[in-house]
Enzyme design. Structure first.
Site, PDB file in Angstrom:
ATOM      1  N   THR A 223     -42.183 -96.260 -55.707  1.00 50.13           N
ATOM      2  CA  THR A 223     -42.040 -94.572 -56.448  1.00 50.13           C
ATOM      3  C   THR A 223     -43.074 -94.361 -57.578  1.00 50.13           C
ATOM      4  OG1 THR A 223     -40.612 -95.615 -58.186  1.00 50.13           O
ATOM      5  CG2 THR A 223     -39.359 -94.798 -56.174  1.00 50.13           C
ATOM      6  N   LYS A 224     -44.008 -95.467 -57.849  1.00 50.25           N
ATOM      7  CA  LYS A 224     -44.796 -95.407 -58.950  1.00 50.25           C
ATOM      8  C   LYS A 224     -46.491 -95.675 -57.998  1.00 50.25           C
ATOM      9  CE  LYS A 224     -41.964 -96.820 -62.591  1.00 50.25           C
ATOM     10  NZ  LYS A 224     -41.740 -97.950 -63.718  1.00 50.25           N
TER      11      LYS A 224
ATOM     12  N   HIS B 220     -34.814 -82.538 -49.373  1.00 50.39           N
ATOM     13  CA  HIS B 220     -33.601 -81.859 -49.844  1.00 50.39           C
ATOM     14  C   HIS B 220     -33.636 -81.646 -51.129  1.00 50.39           C
ATOM     15  CE1 HIS B 220     -31.500 -82.357 -46.108  1.00 50.39           C
ATOM     16  NE2 HIS B 220     -31.813 -83.828 -46.098  1.00 50.39           N
TER      17      HIS B 220
ATOM     18  N   LYS C 295     -48.547-109.082 -59.164  1.00 49.55           N
ATOM     19  CA  LYS C 295     -49.869-109.899 -59.876  1.00 49.55           C
ATOM     20  C   LYS C 295     -50.913-109.083 -59.401  1.00 49.55           C
ATOM     21  CE  LYS C 295     -50.522-113.345 -56.197  1.00 49.55           C
ATOM     22  NZ  LYS C 295     -50.657-114.752 -55.879  1.00 49.55           N
TER      23      LYS C 295
END
Length: 198
Positions: A177-178, A122, A195
């Site tokens: 998100t990364k 959206h 880790k």
């Protein structure tokens, strides 16, 4: 064609049905020993492309995976988008939705009830969201790339633009998100580095 081992009649029915549905679809290219077990939903719009590698297994519904309960796997590829899946990949009860591109490498395992979405779906502009004709077309999209030998835990969400390096592990229930470098474990909401793998 398909390696049917330890499958009941209903599972065999869906494997054959799904096999012929992708075989007649001009937008799908697939390798050897492709198994789509259960009532899979595949939607490919005009000029979308789906490529499935050798030894690919997708489980959908039928309570085949207890973690996925009876969730149906869903592959949606919008106009001009691409989903490429490599060899020896196993996916359970998962949604893959591409508006641009999702590329999954070789020997990848994706746990049950995961969402892999290369778009916001959206618009971020509230005025555009009010009008259906301006909403989804203005959503931001960016390709997702999942490297070889990655393991993604159950109920993970992978958002647009994420690149996951080779051999990395994403913990169950993560929201990614990364970018993730090679040989790392990430987890949490939002997912963070935990880790390095030896």
């Amino acid at each position: 064609m398909i390696n049917n081992f330890n499958l009941n009649l209903k599972e065999k029915y869906y494997i054959v049905k799904n096999y012929f549905s992708i075989k007649i679809n001009r937008n799908v290219t697939f390798g050897r020993k492709v198994r789509l077990v259960g009532p899979v939903s595949i939607e490919i719009t005009n000029k979308g492309e789906l490529t499935l590698g050798n030894n690919f297994t997708l489980v959908s519904g039928l309570m085949k995976n207890p973690l996925g309960r009876n969730i149906r796997s869903f592959i949606r590829i919008d106009d001009n988008a691409i989903i490429e899946i490599g060899d020896n990949v196993g996916i359970s009860n998962t949604c893959l939705w591409a508006k641009t591109k999702i590329k999954i490498g070789n020997n990848v395992k994706i746990g049950a009830d995961c969402l892999v979405l290369d778009s916001d779906m959206h618009s971020l502009d509230h005025l555009q969201r009010r009008v259906p004709s301006t909403d989804a077309v203005n959503a931001t999209s960016n390709a997702i790339i999942i490297g070889d030998d990655v393991f993604i835990g159950t109920r993970t969400i992978i958002n647009k633009g994420v690149i996951i390096g080779k051999r990395s592990i994403i913990a169950a229930g993560s929201v990614l998100t990364k970018h993730v470098s090679n040989d790392e474990i990430w987890g949490g909401n939002p997912a963070k580095f935990i880790k390095k793998l030896k």
